[in-house]
Design a protein around this motif. Structure first.
Motif, PDB file in Angstrom:
ATOM      1  N   THR A 181       0.815  -1.214   0.000  1.00 55.26           N
ATOM      2  CA  THR A 181       0.000   0.000   0.000  1.00 55.26           C
ATOM      3  C   THR A 181       0.851   1.268   0.000  1.00 55.26           C
ATOM      4  OG1 THR A 181      -1.777  -1.144   1.156  1.00 55.26           O
ATOM      5  CG2 THR A 181      -1.814   1.253   1.226  1.00 55.26           C
ATOM      6  N   ALA A 182       1.932   1.288   0.766  1.00 51.75           N
ATOM      7  CA  ALA A 182       2.741   2.503   0.886  1.00 51.75           C
ATOM      8  C   ALA A 182       3.293   2.951  -0.462  1.00 51.75           C
ATOM      9  CB  ALA A 182       3.879   2.277   1.883  1.00 51.75           C
ATOM     10  N   ILE A 183       3.702   1.997  -1.305  1.00 47.92           N
ATOM     11  CA  ILE A 183       4.226   2.352  -2.625  1.00 47.92           C
ATOM     12  C   ILE A 183       3.151   3.039  -3.455  1.00 47.92           C
ATOM     13  CG2 ILE A 183       5.001   1.398  -4.835  1.00 47.92           C
ATOM     14  CD1 ILE A 183       6.605  -0.647  -3.336  1.00 47.92           C
ATOM     15  N   TRP A 184       1.959   2.439  -3.499  1.00 47.73           N
ATOM     16  CA  TRP A 184       0.904   2.988  -4.357  1.00 47.73           C
ATOM     17  C   TRP A 184       0.366   4.306  -3.813  1.00 47.73           C
ATOM     18  CZ3 TRP A 184       1.333   0.690  -8.748  1.00 47.73           C
ATOM     19  CH2 TRP A 184       1.758  -0.645  -8.787  1.00 47.73           C
ATOM     20  N   ASP A 185       0.253   4.430  -2.500  1.00 44.38           N
ATOM     21  CA  ASP A 185      -0.219   5.693  -1.914  1.00 44.38           C
ATOM     22  C   ASP A 185       0.649   6.862  -2.364  1.00 44.38           C
ATOM     23  OD1 ASP A 185      -2.494   4.999  -0.526  1.00 44.38           O
ATOM     24  OD2 ASP A 185      -1.503   4.781   1.414  1.00 44.38           O
ATOM     25  N   ALA A 186       1.942   6.619  -2.469  1.00 46.76           N
ATOM     26  CA  ALA A 186       2.869   7.703  -2.803  1.00 46.76           C
ATOM     27  C   ALA A 186       2.899   8.032  -4.291  1.00 46.76           C
ATOM     28  CB  ALA A 186       4.279   7.325  -2.337  1.00 46.76           C
ATOM     29  N   LEU A 187       2.387   7.137  -5.140  1.00 43.32           N
ATOM     30  CA  LEU A 187       2.627   7.283  -6.578  1.00 43.32           C
ATOM     31  C   LEU A 187       1.377   7.453  -7.435  1.00 43.32           C
ATOM     32  CD1 LEU A 187       5.412   4.571  -7.039  1.00 43.32           C
ATOM     33  CD2 LEU A 187       5.716   7.042  -6.803  1.00 43.32           C
ATOM     34  N   VAL A 188       0.190   7.173  -6.924  1.00 44.99           N
ATOM     35  CA  VAL A 188      -0.997   7.237  -7.777  1.00 44.99           C
ATOM     36  C   VAL A 188      -1.161   8.651  -8.338  1.00 44.99           C
ATOM     37  CG1 VAL A 188      -2.249   5.315  -6.743  1.00 44.99           C
ATOM     38  CG2 VAL A 188      -2.446   7.600  -5.726  1.00 44.99           C
ATOM     39  N   PRO A 189      -1.637   8.773  -9.590  1.00 44.14           N
ATOM     40  CA  PRO A 189      -1.696  10.079 -10.252  1.00 44.14           C
ATOM     41  C   PRO A 189      -2.777  10.985  -9.669  1.00 44.14           C
ATOM     42  CG  PRO A 189      -2.699   8.384 -11.622  1.00 44.14           C
ATOM     43  CD  PRO A 189      -2.076   7.673 -10.467  1.00 44.14           C
ATOM     44  N   PRO A 190      -2.684  12.288  -9.954  1.00 43.88           N
ATOM     45  CA  PRO A 190      -3.715  13.225  -9.505  1.00 43.88           C
ATOM     46  C   PRO A 190      -5.093  12.796 -10.028  1.00 43.88           C
ATOM     47  CG  PRO A 190      -1.807  14.409 -10.348  1.00 43.88           C
ATOM     48  CD  PRO A 190      -1.593  12.961 -10.674  1.00 43.88           C
ATOM     49  N   GLY A 191      -6.111  13.016  -9.223  1.00 44.64           N
ATOM     50  CA  GLY A 191      -7.463  12.629  -9.618  1.00 44.64           C
ATOM     51  C   GLY A 191      -7.845  11.228  -9.194  1.00 44.64           C
ATOM     52  N   THR A 192      -6.887  10.463  -8.655  1.00 43.39           N
ATOM     53  CA  THR A 192      -7.183   9.105  -8.183  1.00 43.39           C
ATOM     54  C   THR A 192      -8.061   9.174  -6.940  1.00 43.39           C
ATOM     55  OG1 THR A 192      -5.121   8.188  -9.046  1.00 43.39           O
ATOM     56  CG2 THR A 192      -6.175   6.984  -7.241  1.00 43.39           C
ATOM     57  N   ARG A 193      -9.087   8.338  -6.889  1.00 46.68           N
ATOM     58  CA  ARG A 193      -9.935   8.227  -5.702  1.00 46.68           C
ATOM     59  C   ARG A 193      -9.460   7.040  -4.881  1.00 46.68           C
ATOM     60  NH1 ARG A 193     -14.343   5.237  -3.994  1.00 46.68           N
ATOM     61  NH2 ARG A 193     -15.811   6.289  -2.612  1.00 46.68           N
ATOM     62  N   ARG A 194      -9.063   7.307  -3.654  1.00 49.91           N
ATOM     63  CA  ARG A 194      -8.586   6.258  -2.748  1.00 49.91           C
ATOM     64  C   ARG A 194      -9.781   5.618  -2.067  1.00 49.91           C
ATOM     65  NH1 ARG A 194      -6.449   5.143   2.401  1.00 49.91           N
ATOM     66  NH2 ARG A 194      -4.393   4.135   2.368  1.00 49.91           N
ATOM     67  N   ASN A 195      -9.870   4.302  -2.130  1.00 50.09           N
ATOM     68  CA  ASN A 195     -10.977   3.550  -1.541  1.00 50.09           C
ATOM     69  C   ASN A 195     -10.443   2.814  -0.311  1.00 50.09           C
ATOM     70  OD1 ASN A 195     -13.504   2.474  -1.280  1.00 50.09           O
ATOM     71  ND2 ASN A 195     -13.284   0.960  -2.903  1.00 50.09           N
ATOM     72  N   TRP A 211      -9.182   4.071  -7.566  1.00 51.41           N
ATOM     73  CA  TRP A 211      -9.850   4.368  -8.835  1.00 51.41           C
ATOM     74  C   TRP A 211      -8.977   5.366  -9.582  1.00 51.41           C
ATOM     75  CZ3 TRP A 211     -13.503   1.452 -10.627  1.00 51.41           C
ATOM     76  CH2 TRP A 211     -14.390   0.806  -9.766  1.00 51.41           C
ATOM     77  N   ILE A 212      -8.264   4.877 -10.596  1.00 48.82           N
ATOM     78  CA  ILE A 212      -7.318   5.696 -11.353  1.00 48.82           C
ATOM     79  C   ILE A 212      -8.030   6.255 -12.585  1.00 48.82           C
ATOM     80  CG2 ILE A 212      -5.139   5.652 -12.641  1.00 48.82           C
ATOM     81  CD1 ILE A 212      -4.461   3.146 -10.844  1.00 48.82           C
ATOM     82  N   GLY A 259     -14.293  11.316 -16.894  1.00 51.20           N
ATOM     83  CA  GLY A 259     -15.280  12.384 -16.846  1.00 51.20           C
ATOM     84  C   GLY A 259     -16.661  12.010 -17.279  1.00 51.20           C
ATOM     85  N   ARG A 260     -16.874  10.762 -17.719  1.00 49.88           N
ATOM     86  CA  ARG A 260     -18.181  10.406 -18.261  1.00 49.88           C
ATOM     87  C   ARG A 260     -18.971   9.456 -17.371  1.00 49.88           C
ATOM     88  NH1 ARG A 260     -16.551   8.455 -24.146  1.00 49.88           N
ATOM     89  NH2 ARG A 260     -14.618   7.922 -23.045  1.00 49.88           N
ATOM     90  N   ARG A 261     -18.509   9.220 -16.172  1.00 51.11           N
ATOM     91  CA  ARG A 261     -19.204   8.288 -15.291  1.00 51.11           C
ATOM     92  C   ARG A 261     -19.505   8.960 -13.954  1.00 51.11           C
ATOM     93  NH1 ARG A 261     -19.649   2.638 -15.110  1.00 51.11           N
ATOM     94  NH2 ARG A 261     -18.241   2.452 -16.871  1.00 51.11           N
ATOM     95  N   ALA A 262     -20.614   8.578 -13.336  1.00 49.85           N
ATOM     96  CA  ALA A 262     -20.984   9.137 -12.041  1.00 49.85           C
ATOM     97  C   ALA A 262     -19.966   8.739 -10.979  1.00 49.85           C
ATOM     98  CB  ALA A 262     -22.370   8.645 -11.642  1.00 49.85           C
ATOM     99  N   PRO A 263     -19.858   9.533  -9.899  1.00 41.94           N
ATOM    100  CA  PRO A 263     -18.910   9.191  -8.830  1.00 41.94           C
ATOM    101  C   PRO A 263     -19.177   7.804  -8.265  1.00 41.94           C
ATOM    102  CG  PRO A 263     -19.796  11.412  -8.525  1.00 41.94           C
ATOM    103  CD  PRO A 263     -20.589  10.775  -9.636  1.00 41.94           C
ATOM    104  N   VAL A 264     -18.116   7.180  -7.783  1.00 45.14           N
ATOM    105  CA  VAL A 264     -18.221   5.854  -7.193  1.00 45.14           C
ATOM    106  C   VAL A 264     -18.868   5.972  -5.819  1.00 45.14           C
ATOM    107  CG1 VAL A 264     -16.934   3.829  -6.463  1.00 45.14           C
ATOM    108  CG2 VAL A 264     -16.146   5.174  -8.419  1.00 45.14           C
ATOM    109  N   GLN A 265     -19.835   5.108  -5.523  1.00 44.13           N
ATOM    110  CA  GLN A 265     -20.489   5.120  -4.229  1.00 44.13           C
ATOM    111  C   GLN A 265     -19.607   4.465  -3.179  1.00 44.13           C
ATOM    112  OE1 GLN A 265     -24.244   3.187  -4.739  1.00 44.13           O
ATOM    113  NE2 GLN A 265     -25.201   4.969  -5.662  1.00 44.13           N
ATOM    114  N   ASP A 266     -19.843   4.865  -1.930  1.00 42.53           N
ATOM    115  CA  ASP A 266     -19.153   4.223  -0.810  1.00 42.53           C
ATOM    116  C   ASP A 266     -19.611   2.780  -0.716  1.00 42.53           C
ATOM    117  OD1 ASP A 266     -18.083   3.435   1.609  1.00 42.53           O
ATOM    118  OD2 ASP A 266     -18.556   5.316   2.620  1.00 42.53           O
ATOM    119  N   GLU A 267     -18.647   1.857  -0.659  1.00 47.71           N
ATOM    120  CA  GLU A 267     -18.970   0.431  -0.652  1.00 47.71           C
ATOM    121  C   GLU A 267     -19.091  -0.140   0.749  1.00 47.71           C
ATOM    122  OE1 GLU A 267     -19.617  -1.096  -3.407  1.00 47.71           O
ATOM    123  OE2 GLU A 267     -19.098   0.624  -4.642  1.00 47.71           O
TER     124      GLU A 267
END
Length: 350
Positions: A127-141, A328-329, A335-343
């Motif tokens: 997790t630590a690797i991906w937390d530091a590197l995911v691109p801007p706009g990524t939604r962390r779940n 969610w990268i 831009g064409r899909r509704a926001p992801v709901q809380d699971e």
């Protein structure tokens, strides 16, 4: 077939033949989960997805594999490793293969896919690797994974991991007249599913959502066809454990097996029968005892959220907790899909 190389001479192959997948699993060693195997891929694809797995090859011979599927319907594609509810996909490779530079290469490639979004659910340990590197706009779940180490064998786990309340529950269950069987052929799945239906009703009543909403959503993600697909494609590596009282099903667990790991994948119960007999904790304790007897290193207890009844049930077994995430990268069609709901409401067990 080859895909365009991301950068730096890296080759990308997709789809990935099973023999190359198994070669990558061999390089990864024992740290592979059932959800990272070709059999699991086949189960996901039997449930409405298409294989899009990608193999990254560096000039020095290093390779990383991302188990990946693509949505089979809809005007905008969605890629996932894996779809939510299907566990950890992530990135596979030799123990030292995943470096920050290689992770960046994988992320650039995933973000270039012709999709609105790409879901990556890596192993909790990375997790630590991906937390530091995911691109801007990524939604962390956010997720919390619970993993029970089995080092030292069952006696050690019983004495030093299980809470006193759990040990007491097991002793009471032993006097309650329960009978237990387990099977790896899928024969017990219909009985598990009947208990799952009762669990759905109970979860729905306990929720503050509109009546029927939790039942509908959880069932949509977990139909009998999903359980059947996993049993069909994993074979004896998917086992149903069933406890009966007075000849009637009281509680059931679906456990998955891969190398030194066992995964507590699904659980369900008839609370009227299971609560007085402590059938649910007793059954999971038997799964753990059996895992220890066969030399397993750890029991993965799946994702949960702090403070829920599910978390409290699992915590009694003494697992270590890992605060992890799926991502969610944004893809090329962003831009064409509704926001992801809380699971959160969908992460339930017995």
């Amino acid at each position: 077939m080859s895909a365009p190389a991301p950068t730096d001479g890296v080759q990308v192959r997709t789809p990935v033949p099973d023999h190359e997948w198994y070669e990558t699993l061999a390089e990864a060693g024992p740290d592979v989960l059932p959800s990272q195997t070709p059999g699991w891929r086949s189960a996901v694809c039997a449930h409405g997805w298409r294989d899009a797995t990608r193999l990254y090859l560096w000039p020095d011979g290093t390779r990383l594999l991302v188990p990946l599927v693509r949505s089979a319907a809809g005007s905008v594609a969605e890629y996932a490793s894996w779809p939510e509810g299907w566990g950890v996909g992530g990135v596979l490779g030799a123990p030292d293969a995943l470096t920050p530079d290689r992770a960046r290469t994988v992320l650039r490639d995933l973000a270039s896919l012709p999709a609105d979004r790409v879901y990556l659910r890596p192993s909790p340990t990375s997790t630590a690797i991906w937390d530091a590197l995911v691109p801007p706009g990524t939604r962390r779940n956010p997720r919390m994974a619970q993993i029970l180490p089995l080092d030292g064998g069952f006696d050690h786990v019983w004495r030093h991991r299980f809470r006193g309340t759990l040990r007491s529950a097991v002793r009471r269950a032993e006097r309650a007249g329960l009978t237990v069987e387990h099977d790896g052929s899928g024969r017990l799945l219909p009985e598990f599913d009947r208990l799952f239906e009762l669990s759905l009703d109970r979860w729905d009543r306990q929720s503050d959502q509109p009546a029927g909403e939790v039942r509908r959503r959880v069932r949509a993600k977990n139909p009998l066809s999903k359980f059947t697909a996993v049993a069909d494609h994993l074979g004896p590596h998917c086992r149903v454990w069933l406890a009966r009282h007075g000849g009637q099903a009281a509680a059931a667990v679906v456990a998955l097996y891969q190398g030194p790991y066992v995964v507590y994948w699904q659980g369900a119960m008839d609370k009227d029968r299971a609560a007085p007999t402590y059938a649910a904790p007793y059954l999971l304790h038997l799964v753990i005892e059996d895992a220890c007897a066969h030399g397993a290193r750890a029991l993965h207890m799946g994702d949960t959220y702090p403070g829920t009844s599910v978390t409290r049930f699992k915590t009694a077994f003494g697992p270590d907790e890992y605060h992890t995430a799926g991502y969610w990268i944004p893809g090329a069609g962003v831009g064409r899909r509704a926001p992801v709901q809380d699971e959160r409401e969908d992460m339930r067990t017995s």
